[in-house]
Scaffold this motif. Structure first.
Motif, PDB file in Angstrom:
ATOM      1  N   ASP A  14     -98.600 -47.472 -87.692  1.00 15.62           N
ATOM      2  CA  ASP A  14     -98.830 -47.104 -89.057  1.00 15.62           C
ATOM      3  C   ASP A  14    -100.061 -46.126 -88.720  1.00 15.62           C
ATOM      4  O   ASP A  14    -101.123 -46.187 -88.487  1.00 15.62           O
ATOM      5  CB  ASP A  14     -99.682 -48.390 -89.492  1.00 15.62           C
ATOM      6  CG  ASP A  14    -100.148 -48.425 -91.021  1.00 15.62           C
ATOM      7  OD1 ASP A  14    -100.164 -47.391 -91.610  1.00 15.62           O
ATOM      8  OD2 ASP A  14    -100.359 -49.473 -91.583  1.00 15.62           O
ATOM      9  N   THR A  16    -101.820 -45.274 -91.343  1.00 14.24           N
ATOM     10  CA  THR A  16    -102.842 -45.228 -92.602  1.00 14.24           C
ATOM     11  C   THR A  16    -104.275 -45.417 -91.970  1.00 14.24           C
ATOM     12  O   THR A  16    -104.473 -46.499 -90.877  1.00 14.24           O
ATOM     13  CB  THR A  16    -102.467 -46.376 -93.277  1.00 14.24           C
ATOM     14  OG1 THR A  16    -101.204 -46.372 -93.861  1.00 14.24           O
ATOM     15  CG2 THR A  16    -103.594 -46.820 -94.430  1.00 14.24           C
ATOM     16  N   ASP A  24    -104.966 -44.753 -85.793  1.00 12.67           N
ATOM     17  CA  ASP A  24    -103.941 -45.358 -86.253  1.00 12.67           C
ATOM     18  C   ASP A  24    -103.492 -46.894 -85.787  1.00 12.67           C
ATOM     19  O   ASP A  24    -104.542 -47.187 -85.067  1.00 12.67           O
ATOM     20  CB  ASP A  24    -102.459 -44.531 -85.665  1.00 12.67           C
ATOM     21  CG  ASP A  24    -102.430 -44.581 -84.190  1.00 12.67           C
ATOM     22  OD1 ASP A  24    -102.995 -45.515 -83.526  1.00 12.67           O
ATOM     23  OD2 ASP A  24    -101.910 -43.701 -83.684  1.00 12.67           O
TER      24      ASP A  24
END
Length: 144
Positions: A14, A16, A24
């Protein structure tokens, strides 16, 4: 059941970021052969090779407080062993990796004290022979 925990797999990364320090999150999954519950492990990667380990029982996840829920499967040793194996897998790919974990508070915890979860995690980690990977001087404890 394997002495080294349950088989696990990396299921994704991920990208985000919650803040400017986070790079990450590696997302792993494993299934308990005892309870049949599926667990998801997040290894949040931060700058300076810092990694924060978080996990939850995906079987009980309803979207709220997933890292704080208790699964009541009574198999913490195998769950922790698997999470340690995941951390060692990360370490094999980055020998400079440092790890931290957070024991989420629940309503029975008192303010300004290490949480019950933190104390349990610490107890279980002390049982694992990690000297192949770390020297005793490499361990530092910070309680908030």
């Amino acid at each position: 059941m394997n002495e080294n925990g349950y088989p696990f797999e990396l299921i994704g990364i991920d990208t985000t970021k919650r803040d400017s320090y986070q790079k990450d999150t590696l997302i792993y999954r494993f299934v308990s052969t005892k309870s049949g519950h599926q667990y998801v492990v997040h290894i949040e990667r931060y700058i300076h090779n810092l990694h924060c380990v978080k996990f939850y029982d995906d079987t009980t996840d309803d979207g709220t407080g997933k890292f704080s829920k208790l699964s009541n499967t009574y198999e913490p040793r195998m769950i922790f062993r698997t999470i340690v194996e995941i951390a060692l897998d990360v370490l094999r790919n980055n020998r400079k990796a440092s790890f931290m974990y957070i024991g989420a508070a629940d309503r029975k915890d008192r303010m300004a004290q290490p949480t019950r979860r933190y104390r349990v995690y610490k107890l279980y980690l002390a049982d694992f022979d990690l000297h192949e990977w770390f020297e005793p001087a490499d361990f530092e404890e910070y309680s908030m």
